[in-house]
Write an enzyme that holds these catalytic residues in place. Structure first.
Site, PDB file in Angstrom:
ATOM      1  N   HIS A 290       0.870  -1.184   0.000  1.00  0.00           N
ATOM      2  CA  HIS A 290       0.000   0.000   0.000  1.00  0.00           C
ATOM      3  C   HIS A 290       0.913   1.243   0.000  1.00  0.00           C
ATOM      4  O   HIS A 290       2.035   1.194   0.520  1.00  0.00           O
ATOM      5  CB  HIS A 290      -0.828  -0.054   1.293  1.00  0.00           C
ATOM      6  CG  HIS A 290      -1.915   0.938   1.415  1.00  0.00           C
ATOM      7  ND1 HIS A 290      -1.691   2.229   1.830  1.00  0.00           N
ATOM      8  CD2 HIS A 290      -3.252   0.831   1.213  1.00  0.00           C
ATOM      9  CE1 HIS A 290      -2.855   2.871   1.875  1.00  0.00           C
ATOM     10  NE2 HIS A 290      -3.807   2.055   1.504  1.00  0.00           N
TER      11      HIS A 290
ATOM     12  N   ASP B 195       2.851  -4.751   8.051  1.00  0.00           N
ATOM     13  CA  ASP B 195       1.619  -3.987   7.891  1.00  0.00           C
ATOM     14  C   ASP B 195       0.456  -4.956   8.132  1.00  0.00           C
ATOM     15  O   ASP B 195       0.171  -5.816   7.302  1.00  0.00           O
ATOM     16  CB  ASP B 195       1.594  -3.406   6.467  1.00  0.00           C
ATOM     17  CG  ASP B 195       0.265  -2.735   6.131  1.00  0.00           C
ATOM     18  OD1 ASP B 195      -0.718  -2.914   6.888  1.00  0.00           O
ATOM     19  OD2 ASP B 195       0.213  -2.045   5.103  1.00  0.00           O
TER      20      ASP B 195
ATOM     21  N   GLN C 164      -4.750  -5.307   7.063  1.00  0.00           N
ATOM     22  CA  GLN C 164      -5.779  -6.226   6.537  1.00  0.00           C
ATOM     23  C   GLN C 164      -5.767  -7.564   7.260  1.00  0.00           C
ATOM     24  O   GLN C 164      -6.636  -8.397   7.003  1.00  0.00           O
ATOM     25  CB  GLN C 164      -5.570  -6.452   5.028  1.00  0.00           C
ATOM     26  CG  GLN C 164      -5.709  -5.207   4.175  1.00  0.00           C
ATOM     27  CD  GLN C 164      -7.140  -4.663   4.123  1.00  0.00           C
ATOM     28  OE1 GLN C 164      -8.094  -5.321   4.535  1.00  0.00           O
ATOM     29  NE2 GLN C 164      -7.288  -3.449   3.636  1.00  0.00           N
TER      30      GLN C 164
ATOM     31  N   LYS D 144     -10.605  -0.638  10.496  1.00  0.00           N
ATOM     32  CA  LYS D 144     -10.840  -1.831   9.663  1.00  0.00           C
ATOM     33  C   LYS D 144     -11.206  -3.027  10.534  1.00  0.00           C
ATOM     34  O   LYS D 144     -11.450  -4.122  10.035  1.00  0.00           O
ATOM     35  CB  LYS D 144      -9.598  -2.135   8.831  1.00  0.00           C
ATOM     36  CG  LYS D 144      -9.272  -1.041   7.791  1.00  0.00           C
ATOM     37  CD  LYS D 144      -8.153  -1.480   6.912  1.00  0.00           C
ATOM     38  CE  LYS D 144      -7.463  -0.325   6.224  1.00  0.00           C
ATOM     39  NZ  LYS D 144      -8.141   0.121   5.013  1.00  0.00           N
TER      40      LYS D 144
ATOM     41  N   CYS E  82      -4.774   2.610  -3.571  1.00  0.00           N
ATOM     42  CA  CYS E  82      -3.516   3.093  -2.965  1.00  0.00           C
ATOM     43  C   CYS E  82      -2.374   2.123  -3.232  1.00  0.00           C
ATOM     44  O   CYS E  82      -1.487   1.932  -2.384  1.00  0.00           O
ATOM     45  CB  CYS E  82      -3.659   3.323  -1.457  1.00  0.00           C
ATOM     46  SG  CYS E  82      -4.882   4.553  -1.041  1.00  0.00           S
TER      47      CYS E  82
HETATM   48  N1  PMP Z   1      -1.980  -0.938   4.530  1.00  0.00           N
HETATM   49  C1  PMP Z   1      -2.960  -1.646   3.966  1.00  0.00           C
HETATM   50  C2  PMP Z   1      -2.660  -3.036   3.464  1.00  0.00           C
HETATM   51  C3  PMP Z   1      -4.239  -1.087   3.851  1.00  0.00           C
HETATM   52  O1  PMP Z   1      -5.212  -1.789   3.274  1.00  0.00           O
HETATM   53  C4  PMP Z   1      -4.459   0.217   4.332  1.00  0.00           C
HETATM   54  C5  PMP Z   1      -5.831   0.870   4.223  1.00  0.00           C
HETATM   55  N2  PMP Z   1      -6.402   0.752   2.968  1.00  0.00           N
HETATM   56  C6  PMP Z   1      -3.403   0.902   4.924  1.00  0.00           C
HETATM   57  C7  PMP Z   1      -2.181   0.294   4.998  1.00  0.00           C
HETATM   58  C8  PMP Z   1      -3.568   2.285   5.465  1.00  0.00           C
HETATM   59  O2  PMP Z   1      -4.409   2.275   6.555  1.00  0.00           O
HETATM   60  P1  PMP Z   1      -4.962   3.645   7.167  1.00  0.00           P
HETATM   61  O3  PMP Z   1      -5.538   4.407   6.016  1.00  0.00           O
HETATM   62  O4  PMP Z   1      -5.992   3.204   8.144  1.00  0.00           O
HETATM   63  O5  PMP Z   1      -3.828   4.349   7.796  1.00  0.00           O
END
Ligand code: PMP
Length: 422
Positions: free
Chosen positions: A131, A213, A216, A239, A378
């Site tokens: 991401h 990370d 998910q 999430k 993203c």
């Molecule tokens: N890493 C992953 C794999 C994600 O799916 C996301 C959110 N789409 C993020 C990081 C970023 O998370 P946040 O926007 O809650 O900071």
């Protein structure tokens, strides 16, 4: 309000759904089918109540005043820290730093650990499925020193054609001795569940610091920080049935000594003179300013709810929904991305309806009350690797049903028919 555990032990999805008021609403005149939990999850009533309760009974700034409300708020705030530690099996509450979410957690590591420990000539290893939140903070350190960076090198573990990390290349690249390996436990586009234990073990053999990370993965299954053996684990409350505005960075205590404060300000200090200051011990050292206390406290409630569910049953349920979605989309001739085996990518299905832009797919589904996400998620580098500019993505959570997956597939059939007619 029924307790979460009553709803969940056998994953009684109807009972779980009854805990989420938004799922009983309509969208565009049709019953809402919410298939966008990878972007953010919906919230059970108990979490909504926890937020209201905090602001009606306990609101005060934490770690500051000694009055009744401040003590209540501080106690609940610190109990939430212990809850997060227990949820991911971190050694202690002190290993948990509050942040706004995964993005801030990665920025904290890049800034606090990276700026102290990295220099030109060092490499940070990432993967092609990251991401942006686990790419851009490292891009900033890869800039030259005159542009504010450190001049570090970045390297990337490539993907196989079925959307898995190439583990042989990962092993080779880890053996080459990067300083840090940052990678997602589960791809938000492909759903791929990476072998975090194996990757962390290989990294450890070569003295490589690991940042996982967990955005998910933590919300969808039992993530065990101690068993993973990573140095940093980042995730977001929103999430995982919790509110937006809270998240956690779990830190291996050995790393704390290698980190400078992230931001300076109130609450992170021990003593301040006009020209100098000393700092509190971690984790408060990394938590300057007023935190999002109400969100953190409601996160506690969300984790209680999730823990009251059988997380293995949640994973199995998501796998079943994913398998059904993959089968139905295959029948329609729709291209899907990522591992063919639903068990390796529970909960997330990115797809491409040939000849139809993902935004059109999403708009037509939305017309039937079905919420999916369309875009680059993203993950622009991953889109490039897949040879597309965007995908549509359906993502499932504990409250989704097979009937919703069938409505979704029906919606995709409608999209195909609509564009065939034009
Ligand atoms: N890493 C992953 C794999 C994600 O799916 C996301 C959110 N789409 C993020 C990081 C970023 O998370 P946040 O926007 O809650 O900071």
């Amino acid at each position: 309000m029924r307790s979460a555990s009553a709803a969940a032990a056998t994953l009684d999805v109807a009972a779980i759904r009854a805990d989420f008021p938004i799922l009983a609403t309509t969208a565009r005149g049709a019953p809402l089918v919410y298939l966008d939990s990878a972007a953010t999850s919906q919230k059970p009533q108990c979490v909504i109540d926890a937020l209201t309760s905090y602001y009606t009974t306990s609101n005060a700034n934490v770690h500051r005043s000694v009055h009744y409300l401040a003590e209540r708020a501080t106690m609940a705030f610190e109990e939430a820290r212990a809850r997060v530690a227990a949820f991911v099996n971190a050694p202690a509450a002190e290993n948990v730093v509050w942040v706004r979410g995964t993005t801030e957690a990665v920025n904290l590591v890049a800034t606090s650990w990276g700026r102290r420990n990295l220099a030109a000539g060092d490499t940070v290893l990432l993967t092609e499925m990251e991401h942006h939140s686990n790419l851009v903070p490292w891009h900033m350190l890869a800039k030259s020193p005159d542009e504010g960076g450190l001049g570090i090198a970045l390297d990337f573990v490539p993907l196989t054609d079925d959307g898995q990390l190439d583990m042989d290349v990962a092993a080779e690249k880890l053996a080459a001795g990067p300083r840090l390996f940052g990678f997602t436990a589960k791809s938000n586009v492909l759903g791929t569940e990476n072998d975090v234990v194996r990757l962390c073990a290989t990294a450890r053999e070569h003295g490589v610091v690991t940042l996982v990370d967990g955005a998910q993965s933590v919300p969808h299954g039992a993530v065990d920080f101690a068993a993973l053996g990573c140095d940093f684990l980042a995730f977001s409350a929103h999430k995982a049935l919790g509110p937006m505005g809270a998240g956690a960075l779990v830190v291996n205590a050995d790393r704390y000594a290698e980190m400078d404060p992230y931001q300076g300000g109130g609450e992170m200090i021990m003593r301040v003179k006009l020209a100098t200051s000393t700092y509190m011990d971690p984790p408060l050292r990394f938590e300057a300013g007023t935190p999002s206390a109400g969100d953190v406290i409601a996160f506690h409630t969300a984790l209680d709810y999730l823990a009251g569910c059988d997380l293995a049953a949640v994973h199995e349920h998501e796998t079943r929904l994913t398998r059904l979605a993959l089968d139905l989309l295959a029948e329609l001739g729709v291209r899907t991305f990522g591992p063919a085996d639903a068990a390796q990518r529970a909960g997330i299905v990115s797809f491409d309806v040939p000849g139809v832009h993902p935004h059109d797919v999403s708009t037509l589904l939305d017309g039937r009350g079905i919420a999916v996400r369309a875009g680059h998620h993203c993950c622009q580098p991953l889109m490039r690797r897949l040879g597309v500019i965007a995908t549509s993505r359906a993502s499932f959570y504990l409250y989704n049903t097979e009937d919703e997956v069938r409505r979704f597939a029906d919606g995709v059939r409608h999209v195909q028919e609509y564009f065939r007619r034009r």
